[in-house]
Design a protein around this motif. Sequence first.
Motif, PDB file in Angstrom:
ATOM      1  N   THR A 144      -9.986  56.002  92.912  1.00 24.94           N
ATOM      2  CA  THR A 144     -10.158  54.875  93.592  1.00 24.94           C
ATOM      3  C   THR A 144     -10.880  53.813  92.826  1.00 24.94           C
ATOM      4  O   THR A 144     -11.324  53.906  91.816  1.00 24.94           O
ATOM      5  N   ASP A 148      -8.566  49.369  95.759  1.00 28.24           N
ATOM      6  CA  ASP A 148      -7.744  50.650  96.462  1.00 28.24           C
ATOM      7  C   ASP A 148      -9.009  51.602  96.654  1.00 28.24           C
ATOM      8  O   ASP A 148      -9.383  52.307  95.906  1.00 28.24           O
ATOM      9  N   ASP A 151      -6.216  54.306 100.022  1.00 28.56           N
ATOM     10  CA  ASP A 151      -5.096  54.249 100.901  1.00 28.56           C
ATOM     11  C   ASP A 151      -3.990  53.945 100.018  1.00 28.56           C
ATOM     12  O   ASP A 151      -3.004  54.568 100.379  1.00 28.56           O
ATOM     13  N   ASP A 152      -3.780  53.221  99.004  1.00 32.65           N
ATOM     14  CA  ASP A 152      -2.754  52.682  98.223  1.00 32.65           C
ATOM     15  C   ASP A 152      -2.311  53.885  97.296  1.00 32.65           C
ATOM     16  O   ASP A 152      -1.366  54.583  97.300  1.00 32.65           O
ATOM     17  N   THR A 154      -2.873  57.090  98.214  1.00 33.67           N
ATOM     18  CA  THR A 154      -2.429  58.081  98.986  1.00 33.67           C
ATOM     19  C   THR A 154      -0.945  57.888  99.408  1.00 33.67           C
ATOM     20  O   THR A 154       0.114  58.778  99.359  1.00 33.67           O
ATOM     21  N   ARG A 155      -0.588  56.383  99.554  1.00 27.52           N
ATOM     22  CA  ARG A 155       0.870  55.955  99.895  1.00 27.52           C
ATOM     23  C   ARG A 155       1.614  56.466  98.528  1.00 27.52           C
ATOM     24  O   ARG A 155       2.776  56.673  98.635  1.00 27.52           O
ATOM     25  N   ARG A 175     -11.968  58.052 104.943  1.00 28.66           N
ATOM     26  CA  ARG A 175     -11.191  57.210 106.129  1.00 28.66           C
ATOM     27  C   ARG A 175     -10.279  56.506 105.343  1.00 28.66           C
ATOM     28  O   ARG A 175      -8.989  56.853 105.974  1.00 28.66           O
ATOM     29  N   ALA A 176     -10.100  55.971 104.195  1.00 31.42           N
ATOM     30  CA  ALA A 176      -9.009  55.441 103.777  1.00 31.42           C
ATOM     31  C   ALA A 176      -7.771  56.135 103.542  1.00 31.42           C
ATOM     32  O   ALA A 176      -6.498  56.132 103.873  1.00 31.42           O
ATOM     33  N   VAL A 177      -8.171  57.482 102.832  1.00 32.16           N
ATOM     34  CA  VAL A 177      -6.912  58.261 102.597  1.00 32.16           C
ATOM     35  C   VAL A 177      -6.461  58.923 103.940  1.00 32.16           C
ATOM     36  O   VAL A 177      -5.207  59.184 104.179  1.00 32.16           O
ATOM     37  N   GLU A 179      -6.367  57.414 106.861  1.00 30.98           N
ATOM     38  CA  GLU A 179      -5.538  56.546 107.434  1.00 30.98           C
ATOM     39  C   GLU A 179      -3.995  56.616 106.883  1.00 30.98           C
ATOM     40  O   GLU A 179      -3.214  56.664 107.730  1.00 30.98           O
ATOM     41  N   ALA A 180      -3.959  56.823 105.641  1.00 32.70           N
ATOM     42  CA  ALA A 180      -2.637  56.639 105.026  1.00 32.70           C
ATOM     43  C   ALA A 180      -1.763  58.114 105.541  1.00 32.70           C
ATOM     44  O   ALA A 180      -0.660  58.149 105.394  1.00 32.70           O
ATOM     45  N   HIS A 242      -6.573  49.398 111.497  1.00 32.06           N
ATOM     46  CA  HIS A 242      -7.370  50.031 110.592  1.00 32.06           C
ATOM     47  C   HIS A 242      -7.555  51.426 111.396  1.00 32.06           C
ATOM     48  O   HIS A 242      -7.868  51.725 112.699  1.00 32.06           O
TER      49      HIS A 242
END
Length: 429
Positions: A144, A148, A151-152, A154-155, A175-177, A179-180, A242
């Motif tokens: 990370t 990023d 989430d980026d 993960t995508r 949370r970010a991971v 979410e993706a 989000h």
Amino acid sequence: MAAPDEPRDDAESPETVPADAPAAVKADAAAAEGSSDDFHAARLGGDVDDHVHKDAPDPKDAAEPDDVIHQPEDVQPDTSDESSGEAQRVSADGDEAPMDAEPTAKKRAALIYNPTKVEPEQLRARVAEMAAAAGWAEPLFYETTVDDLGDDSTRAALEEKVDAVVVAGGDGTVRAVAEALTSSGVPLTIVPSGTGNLLARNLNLPLSDTDAMIRATFEGDILPIDTGLARIRRADGEIEEHGFSVMAGIGLDAAMIQNTRDDLKKQVGWVAYVDGAARSLVSAKPFRVMYQLNGHRLHSAKVQSVLFANCGALQGGVALIPDASVADGRLDVAVLQPSGVLGWLGVWRSIVWDNSVLRKFRAGRRVLERRKDTSVRYLRGTGIELATSPAQPIELDGDEFGEATRIYTRIIAGGLSVALPKGHDVSTL
């Protein structure tokens, strides 16, 4: 009953909305003052059937009773300041690697980690070793960065058709991971790191056994759990969406997070939030909101904070919302509405003593059934929309997310698959 344009008690009155403000933001201010027409005209949850019931009273009439709440029924990066750039893949040795990975016929996992929260070399090595032992291809590794949060990455991993994702970092990274990954069907393994580990705690995962959690990626049980989604409107009219895994909040809880010193948090962990709470309480003022639970009537109230929970346990064994479940397809809401010092004592008693102690015993539950508490109200449903003015601070899973004049939160039932150690007890989730 006080007229709609008269402040009730010490509630903060809506500020004069600028003439050039977006129409929706003006509507949020009018809604906070008691206008049901403006509330519905500017809704964020228009894709959900949460219209006011035909027999619902006008919210202006509902405002005064709701001043007494009855007991049941923007982002700080989770990375180091030195890190920068967008999604960043590294090799098993930690060197920069191309984003496009070599194809493989074997199953493959991705490890997404915050380099400030873990020992990168050791973690990469353990994941690679266990992947090889399970007959999987060498994992993809992503660090990370400031740009990023995970989430980026993960995508990018999903574009490589990975079969599993392992995340190691603080609550913001998780949370970010998550979410993706929501609705992707690719399971997530959480390696607890950092100070909070709120989702891991609510899943009763081993917080200090890294190997057990890595192993779960390759041979563990898979459990679908709920995730939360928050749609927010800023004071400039911009709308964002989000995800959150544990809970979101508006008001005092978000201000508390904003006021928590980063240096103190690094030194003493989650206890630093006590300092943030003390700083926030000094200037805390209630504010007026209009809110509507999906399928229920409108309410107007003076509040200090509203929490939207996917699960209810905090650090230290504190049960913020005792009946919240991460797998029931329902959103739990706590409306905090204390009145003066005694009211705050009521909030403390309700959360720390009643929820975390008394509810564990049959005799204690009988005591609670006879007690009336006007400081906290618990609600449950599939989603809830809230409008206020001026804009109030919001938080998602312990990260500050700026301010908003309206927030709509809902649950995606079974939206995230998580990997658990083989045989992990899920009976209490």
